[in-house]
Design a protein around this motif. Structure first.
Motif, PDB file in Angstrom:
ATOM      1  N   LEU A   1      37.072  49.164  46.829  1.00 38.03           N
ATOM      2  CA  LEU A   1      36.700  47.796  47.189  1.00 38.03           C
ATOM      3  C   LEU A   1      35.392  47.390  46.533  1.00 38.03           C
ATOM      4  O   LEU A   1      35.234  46.241  46.080  1.00 38.03           O
ATOM      5  CB  LEU A   1      36.595  47.684  48.718  1.00 38.03           C
ATOM      6  N   LEU A   2      34.459  48.340  46.460  1.00 40.74           N
ATOM      7  CA  LEU A   2      33.183  48.049  45.821  1.00 40.74           C
ATOM      8  C   LEU A   2      33.375  47.757  44.321  1.00 40.74           C
ATOM      9  O   LEU A   2      32.769  46.829  43.773  1.00 40.74           O
ATOM     10  CB  LEU A   2      32.221  49.223  46.020  1.00 40.74           C
ATOM     11  N   ALA A   3      34.247  48.548  43.665  1.00 36.59           N
ATOM     12  CA  ALA A   3      34.498  48.326  42.241  1.00 36.59           C
ATOM     13  C   ALA A   3      35.181  46.984  41.995  1.00 36.59           C
ATOM     14  O   ALA A   3      34.834  46.248  41.058  1.00 36.59           O
ATOM     15  CB  ALA A   3      35.354  49.465  41.686  1.00 36.59           C
TER      16      ALA A   3
ATOM     17  N   LEU B   1      33.739  43.835  39.870  1.00 34.01           N
ATOM     18  CA  LEU B   1      34.506  43.184  38.814  1.00 34.01           C
ATOM     19  C   LEU B   1      34.659  41.693  39.079  1.00 34.01           C
ATOM     20  O   LEU B   1      34.535  40.855  38.173  1.00 34.01           O
ATOM     21  CB  LEU B   1      35.879  43.843  38.695  1.00 34.01           C
ATOM     22  N   PHE B   2      34.901  41.343  40.338  1.00 32.26           N
ATOM     23  CA  PHE B   2      35.045  39.931  40.710  1.00 32.26           C
ATOM     24  C   PHE B   2      33.738  39.180  40.476  1.00 32.26           C
ATOM     25  O   PHE B   2      33.741  38.043  39.972  1.00 32.26           O
ATOM     26  CB  PHE B   2      35.460  39.837  42.182  1.00 32.26           C
ATOM     27  N   VAL B   3      32.618  39.790  40.817  1.00 32.35           N
ATOM     28  CA  VAL B   3      31.317  39.151  40.616  1.00 32.35           C
ATOM     29  C   VAL B   3      31.059  38.913  39.128  1.00 32.35           C
ATOM     30  O   VAL B   3      30.558  37.858  38.724  1.00 32.35           O
ATOM     31  CB  VAL B   3      30.202  40.005  41.244  1.00 32.35           C
ATOM     32  N   ILE B   4      31.416  39.896  38.305  1.00 32.71           N
ATOM     33  CA  ILE B   4      31.200  39.743  36.863  1.00 32.71           C
ATOM     34  C   ILE B   4      32.052  38.600  36.310  1.00 32.71           C
ATOM     35  O   ILE B   4      31.571  37.784  35.502  1.00 32.71           O
ATOM     36  CB  ILE B   4      31.528  41.058  36.134  1.00 32.71           C
ATOM     37  N   VAL B   5      33.298  38.516  36.754  1.00 34.76           N
ATOM     38  CA  VAL B   5      34.180  37.444  36.284  1.00 34.76           C
ATOM     39  C   VAL B   5      33.648  36.078  36.723  1.00 34.76           C
ATOM     40  O   VAL B   5      33.566  35.133  35.929  1.00 34.76           O
ATOM     41  CB  VAL B   5      35.613  37.668  36.786  1.00 34.76           C
ATOM     42  N   ILE B   6      33.273  35.958  38.006  1.00 37.20           N
ATOM     43  CA  ILE B   6      32.760  34.688  38.516  1.00 37.20           C
ATOM     44  C   ILE B   6      31.433  34.332  37.859  1.00 37.20           C
ATOM     45  O   ILE B   6      31.161  33.161  37.540  1.00 37.20           O
ATOM     46  CB  ILE B   6      32.612  34.751  40.052  1.00 37.20           C
ATOM     47  N   TYR B   7      30.597  35.331  37.612  1.00 37.83           N
ATOM     48  CA  TYR B   7      29.290  35.096  36.984  1.00 37.83           C
ATOM     49  C   TYR B   7      29.471  34.467  35.603  1.00 37.83           C
ATOM     50  O   TYR B   7      28.753  33.532  35.243  1.00 37.83           O
ATOM     51  CB  TYR B   7      28.540  36.417  36.877  1.00 37.83           C
TER      52      TYR B   7
END
Length: 592
Positions: free
Chosen positions: A43-45, A49-55
């Motif tokens: 879940l952390l990974a 990954l989601f944060v990087i995409v949204i960023y």
């Protein structure tokens, strides 16, 4: 030899079976190892990954600001090296020579723009509403806020300005689908009036709670409304210097107007904020990426209730409309001090459309660009309580007002004429074009500008129903200017006939002067535009024969007057006529 071959094949089969078994064991070991990893790590990974995409998708720049120590980025200025406006005015403005730091928790152009739209934290105050009637019968709302330099003498929404008042007047032209209730407009009006200036917001037609009363909508290149408002204010308050501020589409309209008027404008100085500049490039940009398509959809939703026009009728005229309405071709003709502010990460108005060379070539224009800021946002401070561009504009206008570089209107012999470079968007005559392709001539009779009345508006002018109630239920303390009220004449059959005849005559004269087309094509257009008058006569004389003749000549189209349909210029109608003429042989051949 046979025995050797058999032994070799047997050994190959045994090795392949052993390798496959080893591969299966390896995958089994890997699967067992993955099962030993806790689910929380997965879940952390996924979250990372989601944060990087949204960023990256929302174009955040928080990490960049963090590594720079939250010092912000410098403002880039583009100007002519021999510009007196820069040397005498902009060089004394500290804000545009400083750095701009975005509010840390709004370090994304999309987050800034969304925050401005949904929240914005606008200051609370009330406008004084003045209904202004335009020359073609249209009605717009002028919302006033009077300024005061005293700390306890503010919010003067009910005060009136005397003709001898020398207090500067700031005219604000909002953006697309925006009015005086927009958050960024209220920020600008409040801070400008706080400096002691009188501020008036010139709302677009059909916005601000005022219904459309004419057959003309506003558009990105329609400068007539701004021209009439500015001329009226200059006539009413001749001793008060006029300054104009345009935002987004309003900035495009303002720059285009200044380029058309040149030295004739009574505006002493101006500022254009987040102008789209080149609408054709902007149109390509806003449909390029997914995030831009979201803005495109949002703007479309805002316009759906405003006007309905069949886009399938004139698909080939869209690029022509964008070119004629773009202010980038007019910025070179601006003859007054003009400060332009744009953000390089503007999600609506692309940096590709900024006319850097044109701004640099004009000594009256100074362009300030920031790395960040979004569209009309430019929030600053840890609480996002202020907007950087509002401070920059107020400082610039204040320095300009105290300098000898304010523009003074040049007197001309024929004040009613505009530049010859004026596009067909601003020129008559016009045709009404309905959704089903119906075309009819429309007169543009000139009536005297008039003020219908003044109304006190509530500070929370958001819902149209609330605004309509304020307009119809004005308080007794509202003071209408009845001496300047000019009601339109009654519509009688004789008047309508004369107006339509004058419209057709004007259409014919202007067409013959501006379009080098054959006379038979002009006659064809004249027949189409006058068809509502002669239709009944032809029906009586020719009867059924008229249907057969016109079905081949007019490609089975009926042309009637539709006063409830927006205006379209003659050049657009001629394109339809050309298309009909080109398809006529094909239609006749298929009919035979």
């Amino acid at each position: 030899m046979l025995a050797v071959l058999l032994s070799m094949s047997f050994s190959e089969e045994s090795s392949s079976s052993s390798s496959s078994s080893l591969n299966g064991d390896a995958y089994a070991l890997l699967f067992n190892a993955l099962r030993l990893i806790p689910i929380s790590h997965y879940l952390l990974a996924l979250s990372l990954l989601f944060v990087i995409v949204i960023y990256n998708f929302l174009e955040f720049h928080f990490v960049e600001d963090l590594f720079s120590g939250f010092r912000g980025s410098p403002v880039r200025l583009t100007f002519n090296s021999s510009s007196p406006i820069y040397d005498g005015v902009v060089s004394k403005c500290k804000i545009v020579h400083g750095r701009y730091l975005v509010t840390p928790w709004l370090s994304s152009p999309h987050i800034q723009t969304a925050f401005l739209h949904f929240f914005g934290r606008p200051p609370c105050f009330s406008y004084r509403r003045q209904l202004f009637r335009l020359s073609d019968g249209g009605m717009i709302a002028l919302d006033w806020l009077m300024g005061s330099t005293g700390p306890g003498d503010f919010f003067h929404a009910n005060n009136f300005i005397s003709k001898d008042d020398t207090t500067p007047i700031a005219i604000v032209i909002p953006g697309l689908t925006s009015d005086s209730a927009a958050s960024y407009i209220r920020h600008l009006v409040f801070n400008t009036a706080k400096r002691g200036w009188n501020v008036v917001v010139s709302n677009h037609r059909g916005l601000g709670g005022v219904s459309i009363t004419s057959d003309c909508f506003y558009n990105a290149g329609w400068t007539e409304d701004a021209r009439e408002v500015i001329e009226y204010l200059h006539h009413e308050y001749p001793k008060a210097p006029l300054f104009a501020i345009g935002t987004s589409i309003g900035a495009n309209i303002l720059v285009k107007y200044l380029g058309e008027e040149g030295e004739k404008t009574p505006v002493a100085g101006a500022a254009a904020i987040c102008s789209p500049w080149d609408l054709l490039i902007g149109d390509r940009f806003i449909g390029r990426r997914l995030i831009q398509k979201i803005y495109d959809r949002a703007l479309t939703i805002g316009l759906q209730d405003y006007a309905q026009l069949n886009v399938m009728l004139f698909p080939q005229t869209v690029d022509t409309y964008y070119r004629n309405c773009s202010s980038s071709t007019y910025v070179g003709n601006v003859s007054i001090p003009l400060l332009c502010i744009s953000s390089l990460d503007d999600p609506v108005c692309t940096v590709e459309a900024i006319p850097l060379d044109e701004c640099r070539a004009n000594k009256n224009v100074v362009l300030a660009t920031t790395w960040h800021g979004g569209h009309l946002a430019f929030f600053e401070g840890i609480t996002a309580a202020g907007m950087w561009w509002v401070r920059a504009v107020n400082e610039y206008l204040g320095v300009l007002h105290s300098s000898p570089y304010m523009h003074v209107q040049k007197k001309v012999q024929e004040p009613g004429l505009h530049l010859s470079t004026e596009s067909s968007i601003d020129q008559g005559p016009y045709l009404n074009v309905s959704e089903d392709g119906m075309v009819a001539a429309v007169g543009n009779e000139q009536t005297r500008n008039s003020i219908v009345g003044d109304h006190q508006t509530n500070s929370e002018m958001v819902l149209d129903t609330e605004q309509d109630e304020q307009l119809t239920g004005a308080k007794s303390d509202a003071v209408p200017n009845t001496d300047r009220t000019c009601e339109p004449p009654a519509n009688t059959p004789d008047t309508e006939l004369r107006n339509l005849t004058a419209s057709v005559t004007s259409c014919w004269n202007q067409l013959s002067q501006r379009n080098k087309r054959s006379m038979w094509l002009l006659a064809y257009v004249a027949i189409i535009t006058t068809w509502p008058l002669v239709g009944s006569a032809l029906r009586f004389i020719f009867g059924k024969k008229r249907k057969n003749v016109l079905s081949a000549t007019l490609t089975k189209r009926t042309f009637v007057i539709r006063p409830d349909v927006p205006k379209v210029t003659i050049c657009q109608a001629l394109i339809v006529v050309d298309e009909q003429r080109r398809l006529l042989p094909t239609i006749n051949k298929s009919a035979r």
